[in-house]
Design a protein around this motif. Structure first.
Motif, PDB file in Angstrom:
ATOM      1  N   ARG A  77       1.048  -1.220  -0.018  1.00 30.01           N
ATOM      2  CA  ARG A  77       0.036   0.020  -0.159  1.00 30.01           C
ATOM      3  C   ARG A  77       0.836   1.325   0.013  1.00 30.01           C
ATOM      4  O   ARG A  77       0.324   2.175  -0.656  1.00 30.01           O
ATOM      5  CB  ARG A  77      -0.852  -0.053   1.224  1.00 30.01           C
ATOM      6  CG  ARG A  77      -2.015  -1.133   1.048  1.00 30.01           C
ATOM      7  CD  ARG A  77      -3.361  -0.532   1.716  1.00 30.01           C
ATOM      8  NE  ARG A  77      -4.411  -1.634   2.028  1.00 30.01           N
ATOM      9  CZ  ARG A  77      -5.075  -1.940   1.179  1.00 30.01           C
ATOM     10  NH1 ARG A  77      -5.273  -1.264  -0.044  1.00 30.01           N
ATOM     11  NH2 ARG A  77      -6.080  -2.887   1.629  1.00 30.01           N
ATOM     12  N   SER A  78       1.998   1.333   0.637  1.00 31.77           N
ATOM     13  CA  SER A  78       2.868   2.341   0.683  1.00 31.77           C
ATOM     14  C   SER A  78       3.415   2.685  -0.547  1.00 31.77           C
ATOM     15  O   SER A  78       3.592   3.805  -1.089  1.00 31.77           O
ATOM     16  CB  SER A  78       3.923   2.448   1.773  1.00 31.77           C
ATOM     17  OG  SER A  78       4.735   1.408   1.403  1.00 31.77           O
ATOM     18  N   SER A  79       3.859   1.573  -1.504  1.00 31.30           N
ATOM     19  CA  SER A  79       4.420   1.971  -2.885  1.00 31.30           C
ATOM     20  C   SER A  79       3.337   2.258  -3.730  1.00 31.30           C
ATOM     21  O   SER A  79       3.299   3.050  -4.616  1.00 31.30           O
ATOM     22  CB  SER A  79       4.959   0.701  -3.213  1.00 31.30           C
ATOM     23  OG  SER A  79       4.577  -0.016  -4.455  1.00 31.30           O
ATOM     24  N   MET A  80       1.744   1.637  -3.535  1.00 30.78           N
ATOM     25  CA  MET A  80       0.642   2.039  -4.442  1.00 30.78           C
ATOM     26  C   MET A  80       0.491   3.532  -3.955  1.00 30.78           C
ATOM     27  O   MET A  80      -0.068   4.371  -4.956  1.00 30.78           O
ATOM     28  CB  MET A  80      -0.497   1.418  -3.888  1.00 30.78           C
ATOM     29  CG  MET A  80      -0.572  -0.195  -4.415  1.00 30.78           C
ATOM     30  SD  MET A  80      -1.978  -0.965  -3.564  1.00 30.78           S
ATOM     31  CE  MET A  80      -3.382  -0.092  -3.878  1.00 30.78           C
ATOM     32  N   ALA A  81       0.505   3.991  -2.958  1.00 35.33           N
ATOM     33  CA  ALA A  81       0.386   5.543  -2.779  1.00 35.33           C
ATOM     34  C   ALA A  81       1.121   6.390  -3.616  1.00 35.33           C
ATOM     35  O   ALA A  81       0.711   7.697  -3.948  1.00 35.33           O
ATOM     36  CB  ALA A  81       0.463   5.950  -1.180  1.00 35.33           C
ATOM     37  N   ALA A  82       2.467   6.044  -3.833  1.00 35.64           N
ATOM     38  CA  ALA A  82       3.235   7.015  -4.686  1.00 35.64           C
ATOM     39  C   ALA A  82       2.696   6.998  -6.131  1.00 35.64           C
ATOM     40  O   ALA A  82       3.062   7.988  -6.966  1.00 35.64           O
ATOM     41  CB  ALA A  82       4.659   6.341  -4.597  1.00 35.64           C
ATOM     42  N   LEU A  83       1.628   6.184  -6.421  1.00 37.28           N
ATOM     43  CA  LEU A  83       1.296   6.255  -7.862  1.00 37.28           C
ATOM     44  C   LEU A  83       0.218   7.289  -8.081  1.00 37.28           C
ATOM     45  O   LEU A  83       0.152   7.854  -8.985  1.00 37.28           O
ATOM     46  CB  LEU A  83       0.298   4.941  -8.147  1.00 37.28           C
ATOM     47  CG  LEU A  83       1.270   3.631  -8.471  1.00 37.28           C
ATOM     48  CD1 LEU A  83       0.287   2.564  -8.821  1.00 37.28           C
ATOM     49  CD2 LEU A  83       2.203   4.169  -9.769  1.00 37.28           C
ATOM     50  N   GLN A  84      -0.165   7.704  -6.812  1.00 38.34           N
ATOM     51  CA  GLN A  84      -1.247   8.972  -6.828  1.00 38.34           C
ATOM     52  C   GLN A  84      -2.418   8.925  -7.664  1.00 38.34           C
ATOM     53  O   GLN A  84      -2.782   9.542  -8.492  1.00 38.34           O
ATOM     54  CB  GLN A  84      -0.799  10.289  -7.116  1.00 38.34           C
ATOM     55  CG  GLN A  84       0.438  10.512  -5.971  1.00 38.34           C
ATOM     56  CD  GLN A  84       1.131  11.808  -6.077  1.00 38.34           C
ATOM     57  OE1 GLN A  84       1.469  12.300  -7.181  1.00 38.34           O
ATOM     58  NE2 GLN A  84       1.250  12.461  -4.995  1.00 38.34           N
ATOM     59  N   LEU A  85      -2.813   7.709  -7.769  1.00 34.80           N
ATOM     60  CA  LEU A  85      -4.099   7.268  -8.752  1.00 34.80           C
ATOM     61  C   LEU A  85      -5.484   7.785  -8.274  1.00 34.80           C
ATOM     62  O   LEU A  85      -5.819   7.948  -6.972  1.00 34.80           O
ATOM     63  CB  LEU A  85      -4.314   5.677  -8.825  1.00 34.80           C
ATOM     64  CG  LEU A  85      -3.124   5.151  -9.612  1.00 34.80           C
ATOM     65  CD1 LEU A  85      -3.559   3.643  -9.805  1.00 34.80           C
ATOM     66  CD2 LEU A  85      -2.973   5.624 -11.167  1.00 34.80           C
TER      67      LEU A  85
END
Ligand code: TXD
Length: 308
Positions: free
Chosen positions: A300-308
């Motif tokens: 989830r922390s790496s997904m947050a960097a996508l800013q989708l």
């Protein structure tokens, strides 16, 4: 008509995947890359091995997505690999840009394909590909767990001095250093390793499995593993195209399974014609459950960097 497999990114993983694909005669292969001449050269070289190896397929290389039209499966390996000292998550911004663009191109020509993501950070890239493509979760799957389980199997076989063929291993969770190898479900000739090895040996196998990718990155200095990752990817392609209904650990979009939602995460899934047919939920102990939750936090922390 033969099945058509397009592989985007003709680097180490992509080109080696094309090699397995040809040697197993899984279908016609199209290799795509942004570098001019490189996919064409690798494809021609692979085609020219056909008379020696005895495969007879169309193998083409291109910089143009038109040639991927109507693919049955598209494998996405485009993006940067890790360098020593980097985590997979460090790649999220640059690889997110590449994978987003690749998926837009792919779906224009192959709207019915099954997408298999390989680019890191893996689970985040599956999530991105699903978001950009709008494909159902059945047709947007990531490869990680087969590789991680194969590494664990190799280490189990070394430790117990048995054939790798006697081994089975289960590694679930995100494809990061918090992945979750499950010794209780990992067996040699059907016997769980928890009954065959002392706790310290099991712990050593678990730790080496978790750091398996990093071990190879630090040996190679430039780039990351590619033989085992590409073989793992081709096992998924084969399960899908041959409609094997094979249960393999894959990264898929979860809708409440394992208590998780709106995340792509490694779980046991049944692969066959059309992609992912079913998610299997296995029983977990409290400790295993907590390890999965910790792994989900990292994803989830790496997904947050996508800013989708
Ligand atoms: O188990 C797993 N999922 C993984 C994932 C195991 C090993 C490697 N893993 C990841 O796969 C790795 O961290 C990378 O993100 C990818 C690809 O690894 P590879 O080792 O093949 O990297 P290379 O050799 O650098 O190849 C990447 C290719 C290279 O030829 C680039 O020119 C190309 O990707 N590339 C592109 N192709 C098409 N379109 C675009 N936009 C593009 N950008 C780069």
């Amino acid at each position: 008509m033969r099945d058509k497999i397009s592989i985007i990114g003709a680097g180490f993983v992509g080109a080696t995947a094309a090699h397995w694909c040809a040697s197993k005669e899984l279908g016609d292969v199209v290799l795509v890359d942004v570098v001019e001449g490189m996919p064409q050269g690798k494809a021609l070289d692979l085609l020219e091995a056909g008379p020696i190896e005895g495969y007879d397929l169309h193998i083409t290389g291109t910089n143009d997505y038109k040639e991927t039209a109507n693919s049955d499966v598209v494998v996405i390996t485009a993006g940067l690999p890790r360098r020593p000292g980097m985590t997979r998550e460090d790649l999220v911004t640059v690889n997110g840009g590449i994978v987003g663009e690749v998926v837009e191109n792919v779906i224009q020509y192959s709207p019915d394909a099954v997408l298999i993501l390989v680019t890191n950070p893996l689970d985040t890239m599956v999530y991105l590909a699903k978001h950009v493509s709008g494909f159902p979760r059945e047709r947007c799957i990531g490869q990680a767990g087969i590789l991680d389980s194969a590494r664990m199997r190799a280490f189990m076989a070394m430790e117990l001095e048995v054939s790798v063929e006697n081994t089975h291993a289960f590694v679930l969770g995100g494809h990061g250093d918090e992945m979750v190898p499950l010794p209780r479900y990992s067996t040699v000739a059907g016997v769980p390793i928890t009954e065959l090895l002392p706790a310290e040996s099991i712990d050593a196998i678990v730790q080496r499995t978790r750091k398996g990718g990093g071990e190879i990155v630090s040996l190679l200095k430039k780039g990351s593993a590619f033989f085992a990752p590409s073989a793992a990817t081709m096992q998924m392609v084969e399960a899908i195209l041959m409609d094997r209904n094979e249960i393999l650990p894959c990264s898929v979009y979860l809708e409440g399974e394992y208590g998780l939602e709106d995340i792509c995460f490694g779980v046991p899934a049944k692969l066959g014609y059309g992609g992912m047919k079913q998610i299997l939920e296995i029983e977990l102990t409290q400790d295993e459950r907590e390890a999965l939750d910790k792994s989900a936090e990292l994803v989830r922390s790496s997904m947050a960097a996508l800013q989708l």
